[in-house]
Design a protein around this motif. Structure first.
Motif, mmCIF file in Angstrom:
data_model
loop_
_atom_site.group_PDB
_atom_site.id
_atom_site.type_symbol
_atom_site.label_atom_id
_atom_site.label_comp_id
_atom_site.label_asym_id
_atom_site.label_seq_id
_atom_site.Cartn_x
_atom_site.Cartn_y
_atom_site.Cartn_z
ATOM 1 N N TYR A 79 56.079 70.317 64.664
ATOM 2 C CA TYR A 79 54.940 70.369 64.142
ATOM 3 C C TYR A 79 53.787 70.545 64.955
ATOM 4 O O TYR A 79 52.591 70.586 64.837
ATOM 5 C CB TYR A 79 54.688 69.218 63.153
ATOM 6 N N ALA A 120 47.633 60.174 73.323
ATOM 7 C CA ALA A 120 48.140 60.679 74.455
ATOM 8 C C ALA A 120 49.213 61.802 74.156
ATOM 9 O O ALA A 120 50.411 61.252 73.878
ATOM 10 C CB ALA A 120 48.201 60.005 75.624
ATOM 11 N N TRP A 122 52.237 62.442 75.483
ATOM 12 C CA TRP A 122 53.301 62.016 76.329
ATOM 13 C C TRP A 122 54.597 61.824 75.532
ATOM 14 O O TRP A 122 54.533 61.136 74.494
ATOM 15 C CB TRP A 122 52.762 60.675 77.088
ATOM 16 N N THR A 150 48.213 55.636 70.954
ATOM 17 C CA THR A 150 49.499 56.378 70.701
ATOM 18 C C THR A 150 49.792 57.212 72.022
ATOM 19 O O THR A 150 49.137 58.045 72.073
ATOM 20 C CB THR A 150 49.598 57.059 69.442
ATOM 21 N N ASN A 173 54.779 57.048 65.187
ATOM 22 C CA ASN A 173 55.406 57.421 63.875
ATOM 23 C C ASN A 173 56.739 57.750 63.703
ATOM 24 O O ASN A 173 57.437 58.178 64.562
ATOM 25 C CB ASN A 173 54.461 58.714 63.369
ATOM 26 N N ASP A 175 57.756 59.698 61.446
ATOM 27 C CA ASP A 175 57.579 61.199 60.910
ATOM 28 C C ASP A 175 58.517 61.788 59.453
ATOM 29 O O ASP A 175 57.791 61.989 58.654
ATOM 30 C CB ASP A 175 57.911 61.988 62.113
ATOM 31 N N ARG A 193 62.494 55.576 68.279
ATOM 32 C CA ARG A 193 61.243 55.353 67.789
ATOM 33 C C ARG A 193 61.148 53.888 67.353
ATOM 34 O O ARG A 193 60.347 52.937 67.421
ATOM 35 C CB ARG A 193 60.984 56.288 66.516
ATOM 36 N N VAL A 245 49.471 69.840 59.483
ATOM 37 C CA VAL A 245 48.568 71.018 59.943
ATOM 38 C C VAL A 245 49.234 71.903 60.464
ATOM 39 O O VAL A 245 49.845 71.849 61.513
ATOM 40 C CB VAL A 245 47.557 70.442 60.683
ATOM 41 N N LEU A 311 43.172 65.153 66.761
ATOM 42 C CA LEU A 311 43.462 65.483 68.222
ATOM 43 C C LEU A 311 43.154 66.826 68.734
ATOM 44 O O LEU A 311 42.489 66.880 69.647
ATOM 45 C CB LEU A 311 45.031 65.005 68.515
#
Ligand code: SAM
Ligand code: DTB
Ligand code: SF4
Length: 340
Positions: A79, A120, A122, A150, A173, A175, A193, A245, A311
């Motif tokens: 995404y 960021a 990263w 984050t 997240n 996700d 995660r 998005v 972002l």
């Protein structure tokens, strides 16, 4: 304390105990799918009831986002416009200076934000950047803002260093559901995660953790994602629900759009499952009408990102959000009053 005082105190303790006991951590996916399948009016009514037990239903917490390190990311999140391997037109940049971040944060505070979230691009935080990141946290905190970062995966000592610098929240997240995760990201696992989230908790920071809908997942995956969140030992204090998005150049560009009322259902189910958490109507507001946003607030969303940019993509401008808040009689939630 006199007798009335004691009675009042006891009833307060009872209310607190009953509120604690409605925080469940044993949801099954089937049970959550049944919530999703309720008639819309019944689902929203239930979510409003849960919401009003702990929150002022007309208050919305406002966070502002800043990308402090943009683009060039090593991960392959399908995404994301910031992954180096997709041609999206996002230029890779270096980490912003402390002075620049603090100046941006001050402008956000003047615009009404109570929390400043810095992201960021990263895969993971590198030890060489920890000092600069801690200086940024201290600078933004000194303005009287809550801080959130984050930065990708963290080691235990890195999480401790961020907490020591005064970082209030860490966003990381999950996700989507564990089953659908591999369709979206191949360069890290669901367990990676969860491990970072554990480290954030152990370091004593508050957790901001949610996900994205509209990735082509099914309702069962949306239910599975919320089950992962709500069955954590403690619910994340902040639960961002992002609507994808779609960015040209990413693999998910052109995916069938999620039906907007299904997005509202996801918010309502999140509110019911995590009654004390802030549920954020997160990415995706730019292309959402006032009606869907109003329904999302009715379904129990009580936080948004404000300011014209997320972002790397657009978000509604301040005048547009002010007009929406006016129409709905909403007001910004004062800082430090967020925890029910
Ligand atoms: N690189 C770090 C990481 O992924 O944890 C932090 C930054 S990353 C951009 C933060 C979150 O933004 C992702 O976890 C994802 O949930 C969300 N996000 C990224 N691109 C998005 C998009 N196109 N639409 C909606 N949410 C998105
Ligand atoms: C979250 O859940 N959503 C925010 C924040 N946490 C970091 C990010 C949304 C990013 C949307 C795409 C972009 O602007 O790059
Ligand atoms: Fe990198 Fe985060 Fe984007 Fe994934 S979501 S590609 S980790 S910036």
């Amino acid at each position: 304390m006199d007798r009335e005082g004691l009675a009042a105190m006891n009833s307060l303790v009872d209310v607190q105990a009953s509120q604690q006991s409605d925080l469940r951590h044993d949801w099954s996916v089937a049970e959550v799918e049944a919530l999703f399948a309720l008639p819309f009016n019944d689902l929203i009514f239930q979510a409003q009831n849960v919401h009003r037990r702990r929150f002022d239903a007309n208050e919305v917490q406002m966070s502002t986002l800043l990308s402090i390190k943009t683009g060039g990311c090593a991960e392959d999140c399908a995404y994301c416009p910031q992954a180096a391997q997709y041609q999206t037109g996002v230029e890779a940049d270096k980490l912003m200076s402390v002075a620049k971040v603090v100046a941006e944060a001050k402008a956000a505070k003047d615009g009404g934000a109570s929390r400043y979230c810095m992201g960021a691009a990263w895969r993971e935080l590198k030890d060489r950047d920890v000092e600069a990141i801690c200086d940024i946290v201290k600078g933004v905190k000194d303005l009287g803002l809550e801080t959130c970062m984050t930065l990708g995966m963290l080691t235990g000592p890195q999480a401790d260093a961020l907490a020591g610098a005064g970082l209030d929240y860490y966003n990381h997240n999950i996700d989507t559901s564990p089953e659908y995760y591999g369709e979206i990201i191949t360069t890290r696992t669901y367990d990676d995660r969860l491990q970072t989230l554990d480290r954030v908790r152990s370091a004593g920071m508050k957790v901001c953790c949610g996900g994205i809908v509209g990735l082509g997942e099914g309702r069962r995956d949306r239910a599975g994602m919320l089950v992962t969140l709500a069955n954590m030992a403690e619910h994340p204090e902040s639960v961002p629900i992002n609507m994808l998005v779609q960015v040209e150049g990413t693999p998910l560009h052109g995916t069938d759009k999620l039906e907007p009322l299904e997005f509202v259902r996801t918010i309502a189910v999140a509110r019911i499952m995590m009654p004390a958490s802030m549920v954020r109507l997160s990415a995706g507001r730019e292309t959402m009408g006032d009606e869907i946003q109003a329904l999302a607030f009715l379904a129990g969303a009580n936080s948004i990102f404000c300011g014209p940019k997320l972002l790397t993509t657009a978000n509604p401008t301040q005048p547009r959000d002010e007009a929406l808040f006016d129409k709905l009689g909403l007001k910004p939630m004062p800082a430090h009053s967020h925890h029910a």
